[in-house]
Design a protein around this motif. Structure first.
Motif, PDB file in Angstrom:
ATOM      1  N   LEU A  20      -0.464 -74.734  14.909  1.00  0.00           N
ATOM      2  CA  LEU A  20      -0.156 -73.303  14.852  1.00  0.00           C
ATOM      3  C   LEU A  20      -0.957 -72.574  13.758  1.00  0.00           C
ATOM      4  O   LEU A  20      -1.512 -71.496  14.023  1.00  0.00           O
ATOM      5  N   PRO A  21      -1.051 -73.116  12.530  1.00  0.00           N
ATOM      6  CA  PRO A  21      -1.911 -72.453  11.537  1.00  0.00           C
ATOM      7  C   PRO A  21      -3.363 -72.379  11.981  1.00  0.00           C
ATOM      8  O   PRO A  21      -4.037 -71.362  11.749  1.00  0.00           O
ATOM      9  N   PHE A  22      -3.853 -73.445  12.627  1.00  0.00           N
ATOM     10  CA  PHE A  22      -5.232 -73.454  13.126  1.00  0.00           C
ATOM     11  C   PHE A  22      -5.447 -72.347  14.156  1.00  0.00           C
ATOM     12  O   PHE A  22      -6.423 -71.596  14.095  1.00  0.00           O
ATOM     13  N   ILE A  75      -8.394 -72.367  26.809  1.00  0.00           N
ATOM     14  CA  ILE A  75      -9.124 -73.121  25.769  1.00  0.00           C
ATOM     15  C   ILE A  75      -9.357 -72.192  24.584  1.00  0.00           C
ATOM     16  O   ILE A  75     -10.216 -71.304  24.641  1.00  0.00           O
ATOM     17  N   PRO A  76      -8.614 -72.361  23.484  1.00  0.00           N
ATOM     18  CA  PRO A  76      -8.609 -71.368  22.398  1.00  0.00           C
ATOM     19  C   PRO A  76      -9.737 -71.517  21.393  1.00  0.00           C
ATOM     20  O   PRO A  76      -9.567 -71.175  20.224  1.00  0.00           O
ATOM     21  N   LEU A  77     -10.900 -72.024  21.790  1.00  0.00           N
ATOM     22  CA  LEU A  77     -11.989 -72.272  20.850  1.00  0.00           C
ATOM     23  C   LEU A  77     -13.074 -71.207  20.990  1.00  0.00           C
ATOM     24  O   LEU A  77     -14.258 -71.508  21.136  1.00  0.00           O
ATOM     25  N   GLY A  78     -12.681 -69.950  20.958  1.00  0.00           N
ATOM     26  CA  GLY A  78     -13.653 -68.875  21.066  1.00  0.00           C
ATOM     27  C   GLY A  78     -13.099 -67.722  21.865  1.00  0.00           C
ATOM     28  O   GLY A  78     -11.888 -67.565  22.015  1.00  0.00           O
ATOM     29  N   GLY A 287     -18.006 -79.345   8.853  1.00  0.00           N
ATOM     30  CA  GLY A 287     -16.871 -79.755   9.676  1.00  0.00           C
ATOM     31  C   GLY A 287     -16.720 -78.856  10.879  1.00  0.00           C
ATOM     32  O   GLY A 287     -17.214 -77.723  10.902  1.00  0.00           O
ATOM     33  N   GLY A 288     -16.037 -79.359  11.889  1.00  0.00           N
ATOM     34  CA  GLY A 288     -15.782 -78.616  13.110  1.00  0.00           C
ATOM     35  C   GLY A 288     -14.314 -78.272  13.256  1.00  0.00           C
ATOM     36  O   GLY A 288     -13.583 -78.156  12.252  1.00  0.00           O
ATOM     37  N   PRO A 289     -13.852 -78.119  14.485  1.00  0.00           N
ATOM     38  CA  PRO A 289     -12.462 -77.711  14.726  1.00  0.00           C
ATOM     39  C   PRO A 289     -11.424 -78.633  14.107  1.00  0.00           C
ATOM     40  O   PRO A 289     -10.390 -78.164  13.631  1.00  0.00           O
ATOM     41  N   VAL A 290     -11.693 -79.943  14.100  1.00  0.00           N
ATOM     42  CA  VAL A 290     -10.715 -80.884  13.549  1.00  0.00           C
ATOM     43  C   VAL A 290     -10.540 -80.647  12.049  1.00  0.00           C
ATOM     44  O   VAL A 290      -9.415 -80.593  11.536  1.00  0.00           O
ATOM     45  N   LYS A 291     -11.651 -80.490  11.348  1.00  0.00           N
ATOM     46  CA  LYS A 291     -11.581 -80.254   9.906  1.00  0.00           C
ATOM     47  C   LYS A 291     -10.951 -78.899   9.609  1.00  0.00           C
ATOM     48  O   LYS A 291     -10.161 -78.767   8.667  1.00  0.00           O
ATOM     49  N   ILE A 292     -11.301 -77.888  10.410  1.00  0.00           N
ATOM     50  CA  ILE A 292     -10.717 -76.562  10.208  1.00  0.00           C
ATOM     51  C   ILE A 292      -9.213 -76.600  10.424  1.00  0.00           C
ATOM     52  O   ILE A 292      -8.435 -75.995   9.682  1.00  0.00           O
ATOM     53  N   ALA A 293      -8.781 -77.337  11.457  1.00  0.00           N
ATOM     54  CA  ALA A 293      -7.348 -77.470  11.719  1.00  0.00           C
ATOM     55  C   ALA A 293      -6.642 -78.151  10.554  1.00  0.00           C
ATOM     56  O   ALA A 293      -5.554 -77.728  10.136  1.00  0.00           O
ATOM     57  N   ASP A 294      -7.265 -79.194  10.012  1.00  0.00           N
ATOM     58  CA  ASP A 294      -6.676 -79.888   8.862  1.00  0.00           C
ATOM     59  C   ASP A 294      -6.572 -78.955   7.662  1.00  0.00           C
ATOM     60  O   ASP A 294      -5.539 -78.916   6.972  1.00  0.00           O
ATOM     61  N   MET A 295      -7.631 -78.173   7.417  1.00  0.00           N
ATOM     62  CA  MET A 295      -7.610 -77.232   6.298  1.00  0.00           C
ATOM     63  C   MET A 295      -6.560 -76.142   6.514  1.00  0.00           C
ATOM     64  O   MET A 295      -5.888 -75.717   5.567  1.00  0.00           O
ATOM     65  N   GLY A 297      -3.763 -76.431   8.156  1.00  0.00           N
ATOM     66  CA  GLY A 297      -2.456 -77.021   7.893  1.00  0.00           C
ATOM     67  C   GLY A 297      -2.168 -77.130   6.406  1.00  0.00           C
ATOM     68  O   GLY A 297      -1.059 -76.809   5.949  1.00  0.00           O
ATOM     69  N   LYS A 298      -3.172 -77.568   5.640  1.00  0.00           N
ATOM     70  CA  LYS A 298      -2.994 -77.684   4.196  1.00  0.00           C
ATOM     71  C   LYS A 298      -2.817 -76.319   3.554  1.00  0.00           C
ATOM     72  O   LYS A 298      -2.000 -76.144   2.640  1.00  0.00           O
ATOM     73  N   ALA A 299      -3.584 -75.332   4.019  1.00  0.00           N
ATOM     74  CA  ALA A 299      -3.469 -73.982   3.471  1.00  0.00           C
ATOM     75  C   ALA A 299      -2.083 -73.401   3.740  1.00  0.00           C
ATOM     76  O   ALA A 299      -1.503 -72.732   2.882  1.00  0.00           O
ATOM     77  N   ALA A 300      -1.557 -73.676   4.932  1.00  0.00           N
ATOM     78  CA  ALA A 300      -0.233 -73.145   5.296  1.00  0.00           C
ATOM     79  C   ALA A 300       0.848 -73.684   4.376  1.00  0.00           C
ATOM     80  O   ALA A 300       1.811 -72.978   4.052  1.00  0.00           O
ATOM     81  N   THR A 301       0.693 -74.936   3.932  1.00  0.00           N
ATOM     82  CA  THR A 301       1.695 -75.516   3.044  1.00  0.00           C
ATOM     83  C   THR A 301       1.655 -74.878   1.653  1.00  0.00           C
ATOM     84  O   THR A 301       2.651 -74.883   0.928  1.00  0.00           O
ATOM     85  N   LEU A 302       0.483 -74.330   1.272  1.00  0.00           N
ATOM     86  CA  LEU A 302       0.350 -73.707  -0.041  1.00  0.00           C
ATOM     87  C   LEU A 302       0.834 -72.264  -0.058  1.00  0.00           C
ATOM     88  O   LEU A 302       1.091 -71.710  -1.121  1.00  0.00           O
ATOM     89  N   GLY A 303       0.913 -71.658   1.115  1.00  0.00           N
ATOM     90  CA  GLY A 303       1.388 -70.271   1.166  1.00  0.00           C
ATOM     91  C   GLY A 303       0.532 -69.408   2.067  1.00  0.00           C
ATOM     92  O   GLY A 303      -0.623 -69.739   2.379  1.00  0.00           O
TER      93      GLY A 303
END
Length: 378
Positions: A20-22, A75-78, A287-295, A297-303
């Motif tokens: 969802l954050p991604f 397909i939500p990649l664009g 990085g591509g979509p996988v790395k962006i999604a991971d980032m 998720g981490k950003a969402a946890t910080l606020g």
């Protein structure tokens, strides 16, 4: 049963905490990019047939009073904007389309003057940059900025700074001729120049001293937990000399800082891409979509503010990427429009077709490269 429950809980957490954050981050960036194309296209009198977030089958949508289909696709990649008369990526202004009426030809994209087509295409990346400026402007207006004086409190032994003769108590004045006002200015100018000899001007006991230091690469963790490689010269500031403080900004000052921050990110991104092509940057930083999604998720946890900052960073990156002179990116279209303006006639469809085929292979290869980096490479 316990294993099934645990798997379902993991899936739910993954969807809520990462996917969802991604999608939130990507949808905003894509929407703003495509809205740039749409608004300027409409301003130029070009008809719009469809505005889509995502590709592939339509999930749901509606038609507005002008006949534009607004839709969300599977397909939500664009995303894309389909203008009236869009025939192919190589459509020429004098191309004929028997399926268009005389009225439709007047608003068809490929029949417009070259400046209108160029403005419409350039608007996508431009709106990405404006989004980044807007985000940083709001952030600076709300939270201000923490700064410190560009002082040297400590020099790490055997570091580039020590070898260059930098001493505790020195004050940074300029790096490669660029004036610095805060310690973070120095860090930003040095971090992307690992391996490059840098001309550094210091103030020591009231007099200017010039030295040359070559930043070395070190690995650090950023705020989102990613391992990044940056250049450092081995100097440390402290609270006593640095006089750490928060600076507040009014609306116009915040806008100025937002523009400056966006400009720095654009410069740093261009610098990184240039060094990457010459083999001087670590490919794992891409990085591509996988790395962006991971980032995301981490950003969402910080606020929420961290998630919005990620939107700003991704937006400026998408804007720069789209301006590369590679068909079928926006920059590829602009390259052909520039040639058309100079030659006063369109580039032949045969030549354009060949360039678009090569460009598509380059884009697909790049996408495969970042996916490999995401999954297996680093």
């Amino acid at each position: 049963m316990a294993e099934i429950t645990a798997s379902l809980m993991w899936l739910m957490n993954f969807m809520l905490g990462t996917i969802l954050p991604f999608l939130f981050v990507l949808t905003i960036v894509v929407f703003v990019h495509e809205m740039g194309h749409y608004l300027v296209g409409r301003w130029c009198g070009i008809g719009v047939r469809a505005f889509s977030i995502g590709f592939g089958p339509e999930l749901f949508g509606f038609n507005d009073r002008r006949g534009t289909r607004w839709k969300l696709s599977a397909i939500p990649l664009g995303g894309y904007v389909k203008f009236a008369g869009d025939m192919s990526v190589t459509s020429r202004p004098d191309a004929a389309d028997d399926n268009l009426s005389e009225e439709e030809r007047k608003v068809a994209f490929h029949t417009q003057p070259v400046w209108k087509r160029a403005a419409t295409v350039f608007a996508g990346p431009l709106f990405n940059f404006l989004l980044t400026i807007a985000v940083f402007t709001v952030m600076f207006a709300m939270f201000g900025k923490f700064v410190s004086e560009p002082m040297v409190a400590e020099v790490r032994p055997d570091s580039p700074a020590a070898e260059a003769g930098i001493q505790p108590g020195d004050r940074f004045f300029a790096v490669e001729g660029t004036r610095v006002e805060t310690f973070s200015d120095v860090q930003r100018l040095v971090s992307g120049r690992a391996g490059d000899p840098l001309r550094i001007t210091l103030v020591r006991e009231g007099e200017e001293v010039e030295v040359t230091a070559t930043p070395e690469i070190v690995e650090q963790k950023d705020a989102l937990g990613n391992t990044v490689k940056i250049g450092v010269i081995g100097v440390v500031n402290n609270e006593e000399l640095g006089q750490f403080r928060r600076v507040e900004f009014g609306p116009l000052e915040a806008l100025k800082e937002g523009v400056a921050e966006t400009g720095f990110i654009m410069l740093r991104t261009g610098q990184f891409m240039k060094r990457l092509v010459t083999g001087r940057e670590d490919r794992c930083q891409l990085g591509g979509p996988v790395k962006i999604a991971d980032m995301a998720g981490k950003a969402a946890t910080l606020g929420f503010e961290w998630l919005i900052q990620l939107v700003a960073l991704l937006s400026v990156g998408i804007g720069i990427l789209n301006l590369l002179p590679i068909p079928p990116l926006d920059g590829g279209h602009l390259m052909f429009y520039g040639l058309e303006a100079v030659m006063r006639r369109p580039v032949s469809e045969q030549v354009m077709e060949q360039f678009y085929r090569v460009g598509m292979l380059v884009v697909l290869a790049f996408m495969g490269f970042v996916f490999w980096n995401d999954l297996f490479g680093c």
